[in-house]
Write an enzyme that holds these catalytic residues in place. Structure first.
Site, PDB file in Angstrom:
ATOM      1  N   ARG A 107       0.840  -1.198   0.000  1.00 34.17           N
ATOM      2  CA  ARG A 107       0.000   0.000   0.000  1.00 34.17           C
ATOM      3  C   ARG A 107       0.875   1.247   0.000  1.00 34.17           C
ATOM      4  O   ARG A 107       0.594   2.228   0.678  1.00 34.17           O
ATOM      5  CB  ARG A 107      -0.960   0.002   1.181  1.00 34.17           C
ATOM      6  N   HIS A 118       7.615  28.780  17.118  1.00 29.51           N
ATOM      7  CA  HIS A 118       8.202  28.602  18.443  1.00 29.51           C
ATOM      8  C   HIS A 118       8.557  27.131  18.665  1.00 29.51           C
ATOM      9  O   HIS A 118       8.114  26.248  17.921  1.00 29.51           O
ATOM     10  CB  HIS A 118       7.239  29.070  19.545  1.00 29.51           C
TER      11      HIS A 118
END
Length: 325
Positions: free
Chosen positions: A20, A159
């Site tokens: 997959r 941040h």
């Protein structure tokens, strides 16, 4: 045909589910908005946050600012008290929880910063770790960045965070233990051996400069997972020379830019891995950075087994990222 791959450090197995397999365009990245009318991290709004622990430069207009987290997971004040309750153990929540505001401007992504600005952020991480390691109550520090709501960010302004702990957490302990066993058996650092093999194979390397190699690890837990490793063996990130920090900044900016272009600015988690503060020799450990895009979910099988299923072979991910100029 799916394959099982073993991480030589943590001794963790990963399933590379080639049946997959997914390419970059097969991943649907949902950008959940972080709505905020007022940003406390912008310059001029300093009164909306706790007082700064440090800032760079120290006088005048700042470029990087460190503040205590307003809602800390652990608090620096107090003594460590341990107690048992039957089979259970607990201790007081002593530690440090800091926020590194990486720009005074309302920038949303680390890739918006220049290499010099990123280097200042990385040097600030070092400074805070050097300071906190002097506290005998603290055993280690974890620096991390959550980018995007799906990756756990609550504010969009660029941040990172630092949490210093009074114990060594399980993930770090597993990595230390695996690296130590490898070292005791071979008298070599497993991270250094990984670097040698990755440079020999060249299949999984995404970027490299004089000091740094960035690659998709052989037993990648997640699609497009990236590791940034220094060529020079060093257990503690806080000991890294300034010139090397600049090279880390270059690698970090280029790698995140490649991920952005390949995956349409995915949410991601960034983790700095460094040896514990405790004053002991760690010849078996090697500091590094891990970048994990949030493209798949950890679900029942992963929780039940400790295995991870990765639908994109790291060789394919590295090839795609490497080809992005």
């Amino acid at each position: 045909m799916p394959t099982l791959r073993k991480d030589p450090i943590a001794q963790r197995w990963v399933i590379i589910a080639t049946d997959r397999a997914k390419r970059p365009r097969d991943y649907s990245v949902a950008h959940a908005p972080l709505t905020q009318a007022f940003c406390p991290f912008c310059a001029g709004h300093e009164s909306a946050t706790p007082p700064a622990i440090s800032q760079h430069p120290s006088g005048g207009d700042w470029q990087v600012r460190v503040i205590p987290n307003k809602y800390p997971a652990l608090k620096i004040e107090g003594e460590i008290r341990k107690r048992g309750n039957g089979v259970y153990d607990e201790m007081s929540g002593i530690g440090a929880h800091e926020v590194i505001i990486e720009s005074p401007e309302h920038l949303l992504h680390v890739s918006d910063l220049s290499v010099d600005q990123i280097a200042t952020v990385l040097s600030t991480w070092q400074e805070r770790m050097r300071d906190l390691r002097n506290d005998q109550r603290l055993k280690c520090a974890i620096v991390f960045k959550n980018h995007g709501a799906q990756a756990g960010a609550s504010l969009e302004h660029v941040h990172s965070q630092l949490i210093a702990l009074p114990i060594i957490p399980k993930r770090l302990a597993e990595s230390l233990d695996g690296a130590r066993k490898y070292y005791e058996f071979r008298d070599r650092c497993v991270f250094c051996d990984i670097l040698d093999q990755e440079q020999a194979d060249q299949e999984r390397i995404v970027f490299q400069n004089e000091d740094i190699v960035a690659f998709c690890p052989f037993a990648a837990r997640f699609p497009f997972e990236l590791w940034i490793l220094p060529r020079r063996h060093e257990p503690w990130y806080e000991n890294v020379a300034h010139s090397e920090v600049n090279r880390v900044a270059e690698a970090l900016k280029i790698c995140i830019d490649k991920l952005n272009r390949a995956l349409d600015f995915p949410p991601f988690n960034l983790l700095l891995r460094s040896a514990p503060f405790v004053h002991a020799d760690h010849p078996h450990y090697h500091w590094h950075i891990e970048i994990i895009p949030t493209l798949t979910r950890v679900a029942g099988f992963e929780w039940g087994t400790g295995f991870y299923i990765n639908p994109t072979p790291p060789e394919d991910a590295a090839r795609h990222l490497r080809d992005i100029d």
